[in-house]
Each structure stands twice: as C-alpha cells, then as structure tokens.
Scaffold this motif. Structure first.
Motif, short mmCIF file in Angstrom:
data_model
loop_
_atom_site.label_atom_id
_atom_site.label_comp_id
_atom_site.label_asym_id
_atom_site.label_seq_id
_atom_site.Cartn_x
_atom_site.Cartn_y
_atom_site.Cartn_z
N GLU A 58 -28.74 -25.13 41.33
CA GLU A 58 -29.87 -25.94 41.60
C GLU A 58 -30.94 -25.79 40.43
O GLU A 58 -31.84 -26.62 39.94
N ILE A 76 -19.03 -26.94 32.42
CA ILE A 76 -18.83 -28.20 31.96
C ILE A 76 -17.47 -28.05 31.53
O ILE A 76 -17.20 -26.98 30.59
N CYS A 92 -18.73 -35.65 27.08
CA CYS A 92 -19.88 -35.63 28.06
C CYS A 92 -21.15 -36.41 27.72
O CYS A 92 -22.10 -36.70 28.50
N ASP A 104 -25.53 -32.63 30.86
CA ASP A 104 -24.47 -32.97 31.90
C ASP A 104 -25.37 -32.95 33.01
O ASP A 104 -25.82 -31.81 33.56
N ALA A 105 -25.64 -34.34 33.73
CA ALA A 105 -26.66 -34.40 34.97
C ALA A 105 -26.18 -33.43 36.00
O ALA A 105 -27.01 -32.99 36.44
N LYS A 106 -24.81 -33.54 36.31
CA LYS A 106 -24.40 -32.98 37.49
C LYS A 106 -24.65 -31.51 37.58
O LYS A 106 -25.00 -31.07 38.46
N ARG A 107 -24.58 -30.93 36.32
CA ARG A 107 -24.75 -29.46 36.13
C ARG A 107 -26.04 -29.01 35.77
O ARG A 107 -26.24 -28.11 35.50
N ARG A 108 -27.04 -30.18 35.71
CA ARG A 108 -28.31 -30.01 35.44
C ARG A 108 -28.43 -29.31 34.11
O ARG A 108 -29.27 -28.32 33.77
N GLN B 109 -27.34 -40.58 30.57
CA GLN B 109 -27.53 -39.43 32.08
C GLN B 109 -28.96 -39.47 32.36
O GLN B 109 -29.19 -39.19 33.61
#
Lengths: 324, 327
Positions: A58, A76, A92, A104-108, B109
């Motif tokens: 998070e 990533i 990416c 990388d939004a998913k991995r902040r 993104q």
C-alpha cells in the motif's frame, strides 16, 4: 551476524536480476533497439532491493530516471519494463515513457521522474493526502545526491518536517551528479547532516550492503509510523558504469571505480554468507539460470511487442480527448 | 438563488461549497489561512474548515504546487492558490514538467485532478514583478487547461468545473476584478470548459478578448455603436482549449477581427488566434487582423506609464475604427 539463507537468496536473486537486466539493456542499446537516455543502476542494486523489502504493497514509491532497478525490485514484471525500453505498446507506460519514465499504478509506482529533485514535492503531497484521509501508508521517495543542490529538495524537506508527514526519503549518494563530484558541488558533503538541519531523523548507511539498507529502511518505516514524522536515509553507493550511454567518464579515475567494485553488493552478500558460517550456500548457477530465463523472456516479449498506432499519438494528453 | 455579489465573494462561495460537498477538496497556498488570502478570497474559510483543510504554506511555490500534484495523484482534489502569476514561475517546473505530463508519460495510468488559482494582470501600480499576464504562456502547454473567468458567474462556475475535471486546470483571476460586482445565479447551468461566449452581438467587427479586457472591449463597443459600428464581443473564457468554432463563426459573420489581450504581442495567445483564423478562415477576412495588447515593456510603476502600457478603451475604439476604414 545471523543470516537467513532464504532471505539472502531472495536478495541475491533480485540484485542479480537487476544487474543482468541492466547489462542486457546496454547490449540492446548498442544494437540500437533501446534509444534515448539510458541510465544504468549497476553497483547500486542493494538500495532498491533493500528498501523495497521494507515497503508495503500500500506504500507509494517515487523514483528517478535511473529507476529500472526500483521498478524490478517493486515487482513490475521485467517484460513490461523491457517492452517500455523498446518503445512498445505492451510497455508499462505504453511506449510513451521510455527508460526514464517507468510507471505502474497497480504497484503504486509513480515514476520514473527525470527532473532532478522533482519527485520530492510529489512525495510531500502524496503523504499529505494519506494523512488527511487517515490512511496508514508511507511514501518512499528516492533521489540522488545531486538533488540536494536543488531548491525543491530544501522546500520539500522543510514541508515534510513542518507537517510531520509519513515520508521515507532515500538519498542514493553515488558521489557524482552526472560528472560533478559531490565535493565540487556541496559546501557540506554529509547529506544526512543537511536533512537533520530540518529536524528530520537522518542517518547514513552502507548502500552496498543490502542487509544494512533493508534493516535501516524497516526501522525507518516503523519510526515514521510511530512518530508521524519523516525519516531520511543517505545510502552511500557508487555507480560502476557511466552516467548514461553518452558519458566518456572523463571526470573520475579508473582506480576509484576499481576500488568501489571491491565493494560490489553482490560479492558483499556472498562474503557475508560465508563469514556467517551458517553452512548454507547460494546456488549461484541456479540463480543465474533463473534470471537469464526471466530476461530472455522479457527481451522476446519486448521484441515481439506491437507498436502503438500513430493514430493514438495524442491519446492520454487529457482524460477526455479534448479538441484543441 | 441569484443576487449581486463581488467576484471575490463568488470565488469564495465556490470554494466553500466545494469543500462542504467533497471531503477531498482542500485549499493550500501562501497566506490563505490566518491572513485570509492576499486578495482576501479565502477570508473566513480557516475558521469554517480548520487548518487541516485551509493550509498555510511557507514561501515555497515549487514545493507546495508539487505537493498539490502529489495529493491529486493520491486521491485528493486540491486547490492550490499562488499569489500572482509572476510567482507561479517558481513553480513552473512542477506545472509544466510534472502536472502536464504525468498522464501522458504514464500511458494514461495517472491523471492529476489539480486546480491552481492565481492572480494575474496589471493596473495596480505593482511594477515589473507583480503585474504581468502570463496565462498565454501556460496555454502553450499540452496537458493543461487554462481558464480566465471575467464575470462573477464564471468566477463561480469555473471553479466548480475545474474541480470536476480529471486533469490539471489553471484559473487566472485578474487582480482588478476581485472587487467587480455582478449577478450570480447558482442554479444556472455552467458553460462548459473550452466554450467561448458571445457577450455582444454585432455584424461589423469581431472583438475577441478575455479576462478584464472583456469589459474594456464592451465599453469600446458601446462607443463604436454610436458611430454606427456594431461590434461582436467574444469572451474566450478558456485559452486552452480555444473555442475555434465560436471564433470562426464570428469571423465568417463580421469579416473583420480585432484581438484585445493584456498579454504582450510576441509569441502570445493573440498571435495564436490570428494564426488559427489565418489557417481556418482566411478567405472570410475583408481586412488584415489587428491587435491591442500590452506594450512590450516590463510593467512600470508610475500610474501614467502603466496605464499607457495597458490596453485601454480608446485604443480599442481607434483600432476598430481603423479596421473599419479598410476596404
């Protein structure tokens, strides 16, 4: 020193992945498959790997233009990074970022930012938002020692301390801002000391020692959460390669480079294992094979990737595509 | 609900309502809290919302503007107030290199829903470092939206629209407009970002303008009307995106164009508008286009010199008359 073999093996594998990934990048650059600026992380791997080990899913990460290592250590996939370096739609950042702008939004993972010190104010705002929304998160902000000369560094450290924000500042001090040595650019060369001047808890750590970096980062994050205040770590390190592929390295001695190579973070980790005399050893060959296979797949994936349609050139300038 | 209020009160009301309706909205900038805002826009908001949401910052334009970007990336809807456009140059790096690029270079993104407000323009005898109109510079940059509310209604509406926008929006409030009064209808449907509005219909000449120059242009239009010249006055409202459609429709109707812009001429928004008319409606023109802009000097202090540097009603009238004399 007690060393857990699984932990050591995991660090070694991650650092090796970064090392071999960067070497592959250099090769692909000479084949002109990668263009633009390319800044390699070789020599500095222990920092990204150690700090990311302390980071939670998070937490947010902000890095610089020398960020392949941070991206890989954050999880990533190598193929997404490699595809980006080859300018492919599967990259990416969909081929719009390149080497200096991995996201990388998913991995902040918020970049991949290429204005020196430009990421520090962002970290202040990200952490401010977390505090306002009462989220138990930390923002981790990487930057080089060159950033210390910028005004944004000082503005951001002041704001972070003044507002008591949950930020881990990680200064990767590799001694050179491109070709300018620290002693030629700073009146005070102890950067942790500068951070202390802002009433931030700051310390220096051996940036070649992944265990030391990880321990320091874990302690820092605990401290940030406990005290609701930022912490600053200065990691002493060295880049073994040139600043970028355009750098003839006229500003430093080969002897100095060789001296630092004796402290190679990968070798150091192996030595630490041996002196720990735990009886367990790294299976280097297996790790090399594993890493080679990941990189091989990444290169194949990138080479087979598609090119973004030129018709989509203007896509992503705005959220809704506004007529200009 | 409608009534007459000042421009300042309209901006304040919009901030206040937005903060009441959305916990993600907050205001940050130099002296926005205890001092009440350098132009008193945020007066009383600290008492109402507290220091956690009305945040006084040190004099660190780059730092707090960048912090606005970071907060926007992390789920907030910040309003960053910069005292004047001249000071915003200290934050240019964050605005141009980060806010404007984030969405694009991340391949879609990360968008930056940030609102930056600042005072612009001359006329207060504040000299060469507090008086310039640099909104046109910002309009050069893809990724930004540039709004220039002239009316009380727009001062209110545009802040709400900007906060709803998923991308960075810069709002330029002319410093001399804060005391101006006008009707505010809170129920009115706002005119969308990117739409110009025709404030006065006319058949003879199009006066294209924005910000405080709108009122000078309208005054000039009344004088011209007495001479039998009917000017159409267009308030651009948004410098990026520009409303080409409204501009070209007016050019096609009047065939004569005068642009009034408090910015300098060289490399300006007025130049951009001329270029677009040239590209899109050249054959509609009956005469070469003309401009009334600020004289190309750093702004002087002395009142008579500053007034001479600014676009004025008489200059607009004269320029329009000359344009009408062309065959």
């Amino acid at each position: 020193m007690q060393i857990d073999i699984n932990q050591a093996s995991s660090y070694y594998r991650q650092m090796l992945l970064i090392r071999r990934f960067e070497e592959k990048c250099m090769e692909l650059y000479s084949h002109e498959l990668i263009r633009g600026f390319l800044h390699l992380y070789i020599g500095e791997e222990a920092i990204a790997v150690g700090v990311m080990d302390a980071a939670g899913a998070e937490d947010a990460v902000i890095a610089t233009y020398r960020e392949h290592g941070h991206a890989l250590a954050r999880g990533i996939p190598a193929k997404a990074v490699m595809a980006e370096l080859l300018g492919k739609a599967e990259g990416c950042s969909r081929g719009r970022g390149g080497s200096m702008h991995i996201f990388d939004a998913k991995r902040r993972f918020y970049g991949g930012l290429a204005i020196v010190a430009g990421g520090l104010p962002l970290a202040v705002g990200m952490a401010l938002a977390d505090r306002m929304m009462k989220r138990d998160r930390v923002t981790i902000c990487f930057f080089g020692e060159g950033a210390v000369a910028e005004g944004e560094f000082h503005e951001s450290l002041n704001l972070a301390a003044l507002w008591r924000l949950p930020i881990l500042f990680v200064c990767e001090n590799n001694g050179y801002a491109m070709g300018t040595a620290l002693e030629r650019s700073e009146s005070e060369q102890n950067i942790a000391k500068k951070a202390s001047a802002y009433n931030i808890s700051a310390s220096q750590v051996d940036g070649m020692d992944v265990f030391a970096v990880a321990a320091s980062a874990k302690e820092a994050i605990a401290q940030i959460k406990e005290n609701s205040a930022p912490v600053f770590i200065e990691c002493l390190t060295y880049r073994f390669r040139a600043h970028s592929m355009f750098d003839a390295e006229l500003y430093r001695d080969k002897a100095e480079v060789e001296k630092w190579k004796q402290k190679d973070p990968l070798t150091l980790l192996k030595n630490q294992l041996e002196t720990a005399a735990s009886g367990s050893q790294l299976d280097e060959d297996a790790l090399e094979k594993e890493v080679a296979s990941v990189i091989g797949e990444a290169v194949a994936f990138a080479k087979n990737g598609t090119l973004e349609e030129v018709a989509d050139l203007e896509k992503f300038v705005y959220s809704e595509e506004v007529q200009q | 609900m409608s009534g007459t209020i000042t421009y300042r009160e309209a901006v304040r009301a919009a901030i206040q309502e937005a903060m009441q309706n959305d916990e993600r909205v907050f205001l940050m900038g130099e002296d926005v809290g205890r001092y009440g805002g350098s132009y008193a826009v945020s007066k009383g908001l600290l008492e109402q919302f507290g220091g956690e949401r009305i945040i006084d910052t040190p004099l660190s334009e780059s730092g707090f503007t960048g912090a606005g970007i970071g907060a926007a990336l992390n789920g907030m809807r910040p309003i960053v107030e910069i005292m004047t456009v001249n000071f915003s140059l200290l934050a240019l790096d964050q605005i141009v290199n980060t806010a404007a690029t984030m969405r694009y270079m991340s391949g879609g993104q990360f968008n930056v829903p940030l609102v930056i407000r600042m005072a612009t323009g001359g006329g207060n005898q504040l000299g060469s470092q507090h008086s310039h109109s640099m909104e046109g510079w910002y309009a050069h940059v893809p990724g930004l939206k540039i709004l220039t509310p002239a009316t009380v209604q727009d001062a209110y509406d545009m802040l709400h629209l900007a906060l709803k926008d998923p991308d960075p929006v810069l709002i330029f409030e002319h410093a001399l407009l804060y005391n101006s009064k006008g009707e505010l209808d809170k129920q009115a449907v706002p005119i969308a970002i990117g739409k110009a509005s025709v404030h006065r219909q006319g058949k003879d000449i199009s006066i294209i303008t924005y910000g405080i120059s709108l009122f000078k242009s309208l005054e000039a239009a009344e004088i011209l009307s007495k001479e039998g010249i009917e000017a159409e006055v267009i308030d651009l409202r948004s410098l990026r995106p520009l409303d080409d459609e409204t501009i070209m429709a007016s050019v096609s109707k009047t065939h004569r164009v005068l642009i009034v812009d408090e910015g300098w001429k060289s490399g300006s928004v007025s130049a951009e508008i001329m270029a677009r008319i040239n590209e899109q409606a050249f054959y509609e023109l009956d005469a070469p286009m003309q401009r009334v802009c600020s004289i190309e000097v750093p702004f002087p202090y002395a009142r008579h010199l500053e007034q001479a540097a600014l676009p004025q009603v008489d200059k607009i009238v004269t320029a329009a008359q000359k344009l009408m004399e062309e065959l």
